[in-house]
Design a protein around this motif. Structure first.
Motif, PDB file in Angstrom:
ATOM      1  N   ALA A 264       0.827  -1.213   0.000  1.00 21.38           N
ATOM      2  CA  ALA A 264       0.000   0.000   0.000  1.00 21.38           C
ATOM      3  C   ALA A 264       0.861   1.262   0.000  1.00 21.38           C
TER       4      ALA A 264
ATOM      5  N   LYS B  38       2.331   1.673  -3.495  1.00 23.30           N
ATOM      6  CA  LYS B  38       1.287   1.910  -4.490  1.00 23.30           C
ATOM      7  C   LYS B  38       0.887   3.391  -4.519  1.00 23.30           C
ATOM      8  N   THR B  39       1.065   4.100  -3.391  1.00 27.25           N
ATOM      9  CA  THR B  39       0.722   5.527  -3.379  1.00 27.25           C
ATOM     10  C   THR B  39       1.640   6.327  -4.296  1.00 27.25           C
TER      11      THR B  39
END
Length: 135
Positions: free
Chosen positions: A66, A69-70
């Motif tokens: 996560a 992925k940002t």
């Protein structure tokens, strides 16, 4: 670092390494360094310790995924944007630490990092990397 060439980093090896860098280290600090490992510090264990230190500890894979992925833009991460973030927010990295991490990454000629390759590198375990052999 393995000054006595026995394949294991011990307290005397660490002391010699710090001495060669011009820094005297207290006995307590050396004990803490050696005790940070879950067993004898061979090459695989050393890599695991470095990975934990650089990441600030062990995060669940989904947290790592996560986080990166940002920064993802169509499967790529801008290395300059990531460098700025690493040196600005959270557990701040030094330029040297970022450069060391970047040495382990594939960065193309446009300064872009393949998101999936980076995530795979960061979430694979030491056991997977060395073929599952016992240390």
């Amino acid at each position: 670092m393995d000054h006595d060439k026995d394949g294991i980093l011990g307290k005397n090896d660490l002391r010699a390494t710090w001495d060669s860098l011009g820094r005297l280290v207290a006995e307590k600090e050396l004990d803490e360094m050696v005790n940070e490992a879950s067993g004898p510090i061979n090459f695989t264990q050393l890599l695991t310790l470095f990975a934990k230190r650089m990441s600030g500890g062990s995060d669940d894979d989904d947290v790592v995924i996560a986080a990166f992925k940002t920064f993802d833009d169509e499967g790529k991460i801008d290395s300059e944007r990531l460098k700025h973030a690493l040196m600005t927010w959270g557990d701040v990295f030094t330029l040297k630490e970022v450069d060391e991490a970047y040495d382990a990454m594939d960065i193309d000629d446009k300064g872009m990092i393949d998101t999936q390759k980076l995530i795979a590198m960061l979430t694979s375990s030491a056991e997977e990397e060395d073929g599952g052999e016992a240390a």
